[in-house]
Design a protein around this motif. Sequence first.
Motif, PDB file in Angstrom:
ATOM      1  N   UNK A   1      13.570  23.662  12.174  1.00  0.00           N
ATOM      2  CA  UNK A   1      12.892  24.127  13.378  1.00  0.00           C
ATOM      3  C   UNK A   1      13.309  23.330  14.591  1.00  0.00           C
ATOM      4  N   UNK A   2      12.705  23.661  15.723  1.00  0.00           N
ATOM      5  CA  UNK A   2      13.094  23.038  16.994  1.00  0.00           C
ATOM      6  C   UNK A   2      12.905  21.530  16.981  1.00  0.00           C
ATOM      7  N   UNK A   3      11.768  21.072  16.446  1.00  0.00           N
ATOM      8  CA  UNK A   3      11.497  19.633  16.428  1.00  0.00           C
ATOM      9  C   UNK A   3      12.549  18.893  15.595  1.00  0.00           C
ATOM     10  N   UNK A   4      12.882  19.467  14.437  1.00  0.00           N
ATOM     11  CA  UNK A   4      13.916  18.867  13.592  1.00  0.00           C
ATOM     12  C   UNK A   4      15.221  18.747  14.368  1.00  0.00           C
ATOM     13  N   UNK A   5      15.573  19.817  15.075  1.00  0.00           N
ATOM     14  CA  UNK A   5      16.845  19.815  15.788  1.00  0.00           C
ATOM     15  C   UNK A   5      16.876  18.791  16.910  1.00  0.00           C
TER      16      UNK A   5
ATOM     17  N   UNK B   1      15.121  16.007  17.012  1.00  0.00           N
ATOM     18  CA  UNK B   1      15.131  14.676  16.401  1.00  0.00           C
ATOM     19  C   UNK B   1      16.444  14.362  15.688  1.00  0.00           C
ATOM     20  N   UNK B   2      17.271  15.386  15.459  1.00  0.00           N
ATOM     21  CA  UNK B   2      18.556  15.113  14.821  1.00  0.00           C
ATOM     22  C   UNK B   2      19.700  15.287  15.812  1.00  0.00           C
ATOM     23  N   UNK B   3      19.363  15.231  17.101  1.00  0.00           N
ATOM     24  CA  UNK B   3      20.398  15.342  18.127  1.00  0.00           C
ATOM     25  C   UNK B   3      21.107  16.676  18.093  1.00  0.00           C
ATOM     26  N   UNK B   4      20.417  17.690  17.545  1.00  0.00           N
ATOM     27  CA  UNK B   4      21.020  19.010  17.391  1.00  0.00           C
ATOM     28  C   UNK B   4      22.274  18.980  16.514  1.00  0.00           C
ATOM     29  N   UNK B   5      22.369  17.928  15.660  1.00  0.00           N
ATOM     30  CA  UNK B   5      23.502  17.863  14.735  1.00  0.00           C
ATOM     31  C   UNK B   5      23.275  18.734  13.501  1.00  0.00           C
TER      32      UNK B   5
ATOM     33  N   UNK C   1      23.194  24.719  21.568  1.00  0.00           N
ATOM     34  CA  UNK C   1      23.776  25.000  20.258  1.00  0.00           C
ATOM     35  C   UNK C   1      22.943  26.005  19.475  1.00  0.00           C
ATOM     36  N   UNK C   2      21.608  25.824  19.511  1.00  0.00           N
ATOM     37  CA  UNK C   2      20.737  26.742  18.784  1.00  0.00           C
ATOM     38  C   UNK C   2      20.864  28.158  19.295  1.00  0.00           C
ATOM     39  N   UNK C   3      21.090  28.261  20.598  1.00  0.00           N
ATOM     40  CA  UNK C   3      21.202  29.561  21.246  1.00  0.00           C
ATOM     41  C   UNK C   3      22.479  30.294  20.848  1.00  0.00           C
ATOM     42  N   UNK C   4      23.592  29.559  20.750  1.00  0.00           N
ATOM     43  CA  UNK C   4      24.869  30.220  20.412  1.00  0.00           C
ATOM     44  C   UNK C   4      25.072  30.346  18.912  1.00  0.00           C
ATOM     45  N   UNK C   5      24.234  29.650  18.118  1.00  0.00           N
ATOM     46  CA  UNK C   5      24.418  29.664  16.666  1.00  0.00           C
ATOM     47  C   UNK C   5      24.472  31.075  16.069  1.00  0.00           C
ATOM     48  N   UNK C   6      23.556  31.979  16.437  1.00  0.00           N
ATOM     49  CA  UNK C   6      23.653  33.330  15.844  1.00  0.00           C
ATOM     50  C   UNK C   6      24.973  34.020  16.174  1.00  0.00           C
ATOM     51  N   UNK C   7      25.501  33.799  17.373  1.00  0.00           N
ATOM     52  CA  UNK C   7      26.788  34.416  17.738  1.00  0.00           C
ATOM     53  C   UNK C   7      27.925  33.834  16.900  1.00  0.00           C
TER      54      UNK C   7
END
Lengths: 53, 352
Positions: free
Chosen positions: B285-289, B291-295, B312-318
Amino acid sequence: MPYGCRMGVCHGCLVRLVDGRVRDLRTGEVHGEPGELIQTCVNGATGPLVLDV
Amino acid sequence: MTASALPVKAVDPTEELGKELDRVRSDVIAARGADDAHYIRTVIAVHRGLETGGRLALSVSLFPPAWCAGTAMLTVAKTLENMELGHNILHGQWDWMGDPAIHSTTWEWDFATPADAWKRTHNHLHHTYTNVVGRDRDLGYTILRMSPEQPWHPVYLLQPLYAALLAPVFEWGIALYDLEADAVADGRKSVRSFLGDVAGLARKAVHQFAKDYVLFPLLAGPSAVPCLLGNLTANALRNVWAHTVIFCGHFPGDVQTFTEDQIEGETRGQWYERQIQGSANIDGGLLFHVLSGNLGHQIEHHAFPDLPSNRYGEVAPRVREICARRGLPYITGPLWRQYASMWGRVLRHAVP
């Protein structure tokens, strides 16, 4: 001049632009303001250029 | 006279992949602006608040609830600073703002390894030669055997043990690793350069040590010892978390490694392909991302290392859709599964 990946991802080639404009060789975009840090590995001069190396 | 067929220009799917991903990249660049700037400034404010609160609580940490709250806050603060702030700012993800305080050339992070030493080994070497055996030193950090192409040696039998022991002291492991002693032995780095880096690390280490284990404990007066223990715990927990997330980035079982021959004459499309095949995501989820620097979006990070992490989360589905359509792997899974898979790889290559 400093360099790194030579492909525009590592930001290891940043040099300060003093005067002139540059073209991003990846996108064609012309940009550059005095004082701006330029990625020299993916940008080319569009005319006379002064860099603070 | 028979008309001969016109030669059909072959469409290279890898170059088409490159163009598609370049379009994703340019879409993000066109869209980034005030919202993104607001995001990073908010994370910085949260970090400052948590660090201040944590250190204040630890200054009265003879009182156990204050120790718990202080250590918890400081751990989260250090985690945010290392992963969502430090790693990403030093990547140049926020250089576009032109803010001299939030810039890859000026940020110095709360981590043992000096920023400029890390930038060189990480931004340049790791991101260019990702997962190429013999070029990407992050493949095992010179102490672990993570691919069958690496020659086996009896010392690797111990690697499950020392890979685990590395976790709580990860920042010191990385600091020593960034000195690139192996490069000096191979003649790829000069002794002078190495000694310069040693001096830089010594300065940073003294600074870090003095801050967390001398200054703040002394300022805590009677709570000096619990404060020191709290700081030690916060650093160790942040190290374990960083070790966990980072080891899940390229070591889960199915992630590919490459040989030097395979990257000769590599085009941009092929570089993208290797970044995708050589990286693994973690679902969360968002909090995990945050806290993990979006890695957890390691694949997106490796395709676009210098784009703002919040995108990154936004482009991930693409990216995922592009991979599915083009028959490329998109390795992802929940943290426990990626973690287990990573240990599986450590165990598998510990033996010949």
